[in-house]
Design a protein around this motif. Structure first.
Motif, PDB file in Angstrom:
ATOM      1  N   LEU A 151       5.735   6.416   2.134  1.00 54.39           N
ATOM      2  CA  LEU A 151       6.114   4.847   3.407  1.00 54.39           C
ATOM      3  C   LEU A 151       7.806   5.325   4.317  1.00 54.39           C
ATOM      4  CD1 LEU A 151       5.204   2.318   0.952  1.00 54.39           C
ATOM      5  CD2 LEU A 151       4.219   3.092   3.256  1.00 54.39           C
ATOM      6  N   ASP A 152       8.885   5.331   3.371  1.00 52.45           N
ATOM      7  CA  ASP A 152       9.917   6.056   4.023  1.00 52.45           C
ATOM      8  C   ASP A 152       9.971   6.791   4.828  1.00 52.45           C
ATOM      9  OD1 ASP A 152      11.290   4.287   2.828  1.00 52.45           O
ATOM     10  OD2 ASP A 152      12.369   6.088   1.225  1.00 52.45           O
ATOM     11  N   ALA A 153       8.490   7.866   5.405  1.00 49.44           N
ATOM     12  CA  ALA A 153       8.808   8.586   5.845  1.00 49.44           C
ATOM     13  C   ALA A 153       8.053   8.058   7.876  1.00 49.44           C
ATOM     14  CB  ALA A 153       7.727  10.058   5.937  1.00 49.44           C
ATOM     15  N   GLN A 154       7.110   7.152   6.929  1.00 48.97           N
ATOM     16  CA  GLN A 154       7.259   6.389   8.289  1.00 48.97           C
ATOM     17  C   GLN A 154       7.332   5.378   9.288  1.00 48.97           C
ATOM     18  OE1 GLN A 154       3.180   4.425   6.461  1.00 48.97           O
ATOM     19  NE2 GLN A 154       1.818   6.381   6.378  1.00 48.97           N
ATOM     20  N   ARG A 155       8.555   5.109   8.589  1.00 47.35           N
ATOM     21  CA  ARG A 155       8.988   4.179   9.351  1.00 47.35           C
ATOM     22  C   ARG A 155       9.832   4.665  10.528  1.00 47.35           C
ATOM     23  NH1 ARG A 155      12.726   1.631   4.412  1.00 47.35           N
ATOM     24  NH2 ARG A 155      11.112   0.686   3.774  1.00 47.35           N
ATOM     25  N   LYS A 168       6.879   7.977  -6.775  1.00 48.25           N
ATOM     26  CA  LYS A 168       8.001   8.661  -5.797  1.00 48.25           C
ATOM     27  C   LYS A 168       7.033   9.500  -4.786  1.00 48.25           C
ATOM     28  CE  LYS A 168      10.357  12.527  -6.305  1.00 48.25           C
ATOM     29  NZ  LYS A 168      10.855  13.630  -7.259  1.00 48.25           N
ATOM     30  N   ARG A 169       6.102   9.719  -4.301  1.00 52.66           N
ATOM     31  CA  ARG A 169       5.584  10.468  -3.731  1.00 52.66           C
ATOM     32  C   ARG A 169       4.603   9.417  -2.786  1.00 52.66           C
ATOM     33  NH1 ARG A 169       0.783  13.134  -6.296  1.00 52.66           N
ATOM     34  NH2 ARG A 169       1.682  13.381  -7.903  1.00 52.66           N
ATOM     35  N   THR A 170       4.525   8.473  -3.007  1.00 54.32           N
ATOM     36  CA  THR A 170       4.030   6.985  -2.655  1.00 54.32           C
ATOM     37  C   THR A 170       5.349   6.744  -1.242  1.00 54.32           C
ATOM     38  OG1 THR A 170       2.022   6.436  -3.685  1.00 54.32           O
ATOM     39  CG2 THR A 170       3.666   3.864  -2.066  1.00 54.32           C
ATOM     40  N   ALA A 171       6.583   6.265  -2.076  1.00 54.14           N
ATOM     41  CA  ALA A 171       7.400   5.881  -1.372  1.00 54.14           C
ATOM     42  C   ALA A 171       8.481   7.018  -0.527  1.00 54.14           C
ATOM     43  CB  ALA A 171       8.666   6.008  -2.231  1.00 54.14           C
ATOM     44  N   GLU A 172       8.162   8.019  -0.942  1.00 52.60           N
ATOM     45  CA  GLU A 172       8.748   8.946   0.041  1.00 52.60           C
ATOM     46  C   GLU A 172       7.561   8.917   1.415  1.00 52.60           C
ATOM     47  OE1 GLU A 172       8.264  12.558  -1.783  1.00 52.60           O
ATOM     48  OE2 GLU A 172      10.343  12.404  -2.524  1.00 52.60           O
TER      49      GLU A 172
END
Length: 85
Positions: A80-84, A74-78
């Motif tokens: 990666l979403d913040a880096q877009r 969950k933290r990794t997905a968040e």
């Protein structure tokens, strides 16, 4: 809503580990209190204590590991979403 269920699962795992630990202690005391000719005694109680403790550590560890994998994913997905852009 998903966080509610995950947090509830974590509380259930905590309760389960405590109940399993109490069960191991009760089984150890019961094994120590039986006479040797009925399959009890010090060594039987010691084996129950060691075996039960290993079981609680392995089962609790696996449950916490699975929960930790979910949290890390969950933290990794968040992240990666913040880096877009």
């Amino acid at each position: 809503m998903r966080d509610f269920f995950i947090n509830s699962l974590e509380m259930l795992i905590n309760i389960l580990v405590v109940i399993m630990s109490i069960g191991v202690l009760i089984a150890t005391v019961m094994a120590w209190s039986l006479p040797a000719y009925q399959g009890g005694g010090f060594m039987t109680g010691l084996f129950v204590l060691v075996g039960g403790a290993v079981y609680v550590v392995l089962m609790g560890g696996m449950l916490y590991l699975f929960l930790g994998i979910y949290q890390n994913t969950k933290r990794t997905a968040e992240l990666l979403d913040a880096q877009r852009p």
